[in-house]
Design a protein around this motif. Structure first.
Motif, mmCIF file in Angstrom:
data_model
loop_
_atom_site.group_PDB
_atom_site.id
_atom_site.type_symbol
_atom_site.label_atom_id
_atom_site.label_comp_id
_atom_site.label_asym_id
_atom_site.label_seq_id
_atom_site.Cartn_x
_atom_site.Cartn_y
_atom_site.Cartn_z
ATOM 1 N N GLY A 68 -13.251 -104.830 -13.002
ATOM 2 C CA GLY A 68 -13.485 -104.101 -14.280
ATOM 3 C C GLY A 68 -14.678 -104.185 -14.607
ATOM 4 N N GLY A 69 -14.857 -103.447 -15.873
ATOM 5 C CA GLY A 69 -16.135 -103.407 -16.454
ATOM 6 C C GLY A 69 -16.953 -104.825 -16.893
ATOM 7 N N VAL A 121 -8.949 -111.195 -18.524
ATOM 8 C CA VAL A 121 -7.923 -112.051 -18.976
ATOM 9 C C VAL A 121 -7.064 -112.668 -17.717
ATOM 10 C CG1 VAL A 121 -7.539 -111.007 -21.370
ATOM 11 C CG2 VAL A 121 -6.428 -109.844 -19.421
ATOM 12 N N GLY A 170 -4.347 -112.403 -16.755
ATOM 13 C CA GLY A 170 -2.980 -111.672 -16.140
ATOM 14 C C GLY A 170 -2.430 -110.669 -17.057
ATOM 15 N N MET A 171 -1.523 -110.123 -16.984
ATOM 16 C CA MET A 171 -0.716 -109.216 -18.099
ATOM 17 C C MET A 171 0.055 -110.065 -18.927
ATOM 18 S SD MET A 171 0.111 -106.291 -17.955
ATOM 19 C CE MET A 171 1.340 -105.142 -18.877
ATOM 20 N N LEU A 172 -0.394 -110.265 -20.037
ATOM 21 C CA LEU A 172 -0.018 -111.220 -21.110
ATOM 22 C C LEU A 172 1.185 -110.380 -21.931
ATOM 23 C CD1 LEU A 172 -3.611 -111.946 -22.560
ATOM 24 C CD2 LEU A 172 -2.086 -113.243 -21.044
ATOM 25 N N LYS A 200 -10.279 -104.882 -7.005
ATOM 26 C CA LYS A 200 -10.988 -103.985 -8.168
ATOM 27 C C LYS A 200 -11.500 -104.823 -9.150
ATOM 28 C CE LYS A 200 -11.058 -101.673 -12.066
ATOM 29 N NZ LYS A 200 -10.532 -102.295 -13.457
ATOM 30 N N VAL A 215 -4.111 -103.318 -19.912
ATOM 31 C CA VAL A 215 -4.825 -104.070 -18.865
ATOM 32 C C VAL A 215 -4.941 -103.415 -17.747
ATOM 33 C CG1 VAL A 215 -2.894 -105.362 -18.373
ATOM 34 C CG2 VAL A 215 -4.973 -106.206 -17.840
ATOM 35 N N GLY A 254 1.003 -99.189 -24.220
ATOM 36 C CA GLY A 254 -0.150 -99.646 -24.830
ATOM 37 C C GLY A 254 -0.863 -100.782 -23.992
ATOM 38 N N ALA A 255 -0.049 -101.698 -23.348
ATOM 39 C CA ALA A 255 -0.761 -102.559 -22.673
ATOM 40 C C ALA A 255 -1.927 -102.178 -22.159
ATOM 41 C CB ALA A 255 0.267 -103.684 -21.859
ATOM 42 N N ASP A 299 -0.358 -107.889 -26.512
ATOM 43 C CA ASP A 299 -1.965 -107.602 -26.653
ATOM 44 C C ASP A 299 -2.595 -108.858 -27.323
ATOM 45 O OD1 ASP A 299 -4.402 -106.831 -27.128
ATOM 46 O OD2 ASP A 299 -3.595 -104.686 -27.884
ATOM 47 N N PRO A 300 -3.452 -109.696 -26.705
ATOM 48 C CA PRO A 300 -4.066 -110.702 -27.208
ATOM 49 C C PRO A 300 -5.104 -110.328 -28.605
ATOM 50 C CG PRO A 300 -5.435 -110.021 -25.238
ATOM 51 C CD PRO A 300 -3.929 -109.188 -25.178
ATOM 52 N N ASP A 302 -8.900 -98.378 -11.983
ATOM 53 C CA ASP A 302 -7.546 -99.183 -11.606
ATOM 54 C C ASP A 302 -6.855 -98.374 -10.704
ATOM 55 O OD1 ASP A 302 -8.064 -101.338 -13.263
ATOM 56 O OD2 ASP A 302 -6.684 -100.444 -14.788
#
Ligand code: ADP
Ligand code: ASP
Ligand code: MG
Length: 440
Positions: free
Chosen positions: A9-10, A209, A211-213, A7, A244, A241-242, A216-217, A188
Motif C-alpha cells: 500500500g501507499g 498495521v 492485520g485486520m484489527l 500488494k 484496511v 468501514g474497516a 478502527d485503531p 487491493d
C-alpha cells in the motif's frame, strides 16, 4: 513452485526508505513473484498522497488554472525516491508526458493512475523485474465493470510467461482504450485479480498495521489483531468501514479459494491476519470478530396507516430510489412504518426529486428525513451460536447514554447493525468495543 502475489500500500511505498523495506520482504521469499504497487502515500500524518496531488493537478488543469506547482510537487516526490534508491530512470520524460496531457484535454482517471504507474516502473527498475502494465492486461466493460474473463485470460497469460513482475495497482483499460480506475483504495482489488490470474497460493496484502484489527485503531486504543477471519466476515467489516482492505478485494480471490494474509511492512515478523474461506478448527473460537462503522447516512422514515395491507408498498419505495440511482443500505420496518437508510452523498444528488416522487406515488401520512446518522456493525461468525450479544450491545450504548436510532440484524446472524447520531459515533464504537472485549 509456490506463488505468492504481494500488494504493498501507499505508506509502504511512500519513500525510498520504505521501498527498501519492501524489497527486503519481496526478496526474502522466492515465492513472492508478483508484486502489485500503490502510489506513494503519506510519509507523515500531514503529508499528501501522490494520488491526491494527481487529482488536484487534474482539477487545476481542467479548470484552466496553473497546475505547474502541483506537478512539480509530484515530480519531487519521485525524484526523492529515485535519489534514495539510486535508480537510473528518465523521470523528466515521464513528467513531460503528463505536462503535455494536462495542457490538452486532461482525463481524470488517467491522471490518477499515473501515481501507481510511475511508482511500479521505478520499483521494477530497482528490483530488476519486468513491469506489466494493466493498460494491456486489466479490462473493463463499457459500463466500467471489470471484464473478468478477458482480464483473467490476458493477465494470466502474461504472468505465466514471467518468473516475476511488478504491476501497478488501481487501474485498467476501457474498451475504447482510455484508462479507468477502481474506487479509492483500489490497488487491493488489483492484487486480488493478479492473485487469481496467477493462480497464486496466497495473496499477501502489506500495509501499515499488523492485520485486520477488531476495531478502527483511530477510534479505539490498541484494538487487537484478528488472527483468522472468513471472507464473509471481512466483507461485512470492510463494507461497514474497516478500511484496511477495499471491500471489493475479496471477490477474485474468494472465487479461486486463495487466502489473503494482511501483513505489516514495518513489522514483517508479525503474522498478521489470515482471511480464509471458512475458519478451520485451528482458529480461535470467538463470538464476535470485530466492530466497524461509518458516518454519512440519511434515514427516510415513512408512516402510513394500513401500510401493511398495501401490497407492493416497499417495492415501490425502493423502485423510486433505484430510479434515481440510490441504493438502500437498510430497510427496517414496522406494521405501518418503514424507514430506508441511504448514503447521504448519493441521496443528496436527487434529494428533492425522490421526496416529491414518494409524496406523489405513496401518499404517506407522515415522512421525516434525517441526516447525520452513523452505522455501526458488530460482526462475528460465532454470534449465531451464542445468546445475549444484542443485549450487551444495547446495554453498553444505554450505559454510555447513547440513543439508538436504528437496529438491524442480518438473517444470517453474522452481524448486528445499529444506527446512532454521528456525534455519538466514536463514543458508541468505544462503548461497544469495551462491552464486546470478553467475546473477542
Ligand atoms: P494502504 O495504504 O496500505 O492500502 P490503508 O490506509 O488503505 O493502507 O489501510 C490501512 C489503514 O486502515 C490503517 O492504517 C488503519 O488506520 C485503517 N483501519 C481502519 N479500520 C481498521 C481495522 N479494523 N483494522 C486495521 N486497520 C484499520
Ligand atoms: N492510490 C490509490 C488511492 O490512494 C489506490 C490505492 O492506494 O489503493 O486511493
Ligand atoms: Mg488501502
Amino acid at each position: 513452485m509456490k506463488t505468492i502475489v504481494v500488494k504493498f500500500g501507499g505508506t509502504s511505498l511512500a519513500s525510498a526508505e520504505q521501498i527498501r523495506k519492501v524489497a527486503d520482504i519481496v526478496l526474502a521469499d522466492p515465492a513472492r513473484r508478483f508484486m502489485v504497487a500503490s502510489a506513494p502515500g503519506k510519509r507523515t500524518s500531514d503529508d499528501i498522497k501522490v494520488t491526491d496531488l494527481l487529482y488536484r493537478c487534474y482539477d487545476e488543469a481542467a479548470s484552466g488554472a496553473d497546475f505547474s506547482g502541483t506537478l512539480a510537487q509530484i515530480e519531487s516526490r519521485y525524484a526523492d525516491i529515485l535519489a534514495g534508491l539510486g535508480v537510473e530512470f528518465d523521470l523528466a520524460s515521464e513528467i513531460a508526458v503528463l505536462r503535455e496531457h494536462l495542457a490538452g484535454t486532461p482525463q481524470r482517471d488517467y491522471m490518477a493512475s499515473r501515481g501507481e504507474y510511475l511508482n511500479a516502473k521505478i520499483i521494477a527498475a530497482f528490483l530488476g523485474r519486468p513491469f506489466v502494465d494493466p493498460a494491456e492486461t486489466i479490462f473493463f466493460t463499457e459500463s466500467s465493470a471489470l471484464d473478468e474473463e478477458r482480464t483473467f485470460k490476458a493477465l494470466g497469460e502474461r504472468l505465466r510467461a514471467l518468473d516475476a513482475a511488478v504491476i501497478p495497482g488501481f487501474y485498467g483499460v476501457l474498451p475504447d482504450g482510455t484508462i479507468h480506475t477502481f474506487s479509492r483504495g483500489g490497488s487491493d482489488i488489483t492484487g486480488s485479480i493478479a492473485a487469481q490470474a496467477a493462480r497464486a497460493d496466497l495473496y499477501e496484502n502489506w500495509t501499515d498495521v499488523s492485520g485486520m484489527l477488531s476495531a478502527d485503531p483511530r477510534v479505539v486504543e490498541t484494538p487487537h489483531v484478528i488472527d483468522h477471519i472468513t471472507y464473509t466476515e471481512l466483507r461485512e467489516l470492510s463494507y461497514m468501514g474497516a478500511s484496511v482492505l477495499h471491500e471489493d478485494a475479496v471477490f477474485p480471490v474468494r472465487k479461486a479459494g486463495i487466502p489473503i494474509n494482511i501483513r505489516n511492512t514495518n513489522r514483517p515478523g508479525d503474522r498478521g491476519t489470515m482471511i480464509v474461506p471458512w475458519a478451520d478448527r485451528t482458529a480461535r473460537k470467538r463470538v464476535v470478530t470485530g466492530v466497524a462503522g461509518r458516518k454519512g447516512f440519511t434515514s427516510i422514515a415513512i408512516e402510513k396507516s394500513m401500510m401493511n395491507a398495501e401490497i407492493g408498498f416497499t417495492a415501490r419505495l425502493l423502485t423510486i430510489l433505484a430510479e434515481h440511482g440510490v441504493a438502500f443500505e437498510h430497510c427496517p420496518s414496522g406494521i405501518d412504518t418503514i424507514s430506508v437508510v441511504v448514503n447521504t452523498e448519493a441521496f443528496q444528488k436527487a434529494r428533492d426529486e425522490i421526496l416529491i416522487a414518494i409524496q406523489k406515488e405513496l401518499e404517506p401520512d407522515a415522512m421525516t428525513v434525517e441526516d447525520g446518522l452513523a452505522m455501526l456493525a458488530v460482526v462475528g461468525r460465532g454470534m449465531v451460536y451464542s445468546k445475549g450479544t444484542a443485549a450487551r450491545i444495547f446495554k453498553a450504548l444505554a450505559d454510555a447514554n447513547i440513543n439508538i436510532r436504528m437496529i438491524d440484524q442480518g438473517s444470517s446472524e453474522l452481524n448486528i447493525i445499529v444506527g446512532v447520531e454521528e456525534h455519538d459515533y466514536e463514543e458508541a464504537v468505544r462503548a461497544i468495543y469495551r462491552a464486546m472485549e470478553p467475546l473477542l
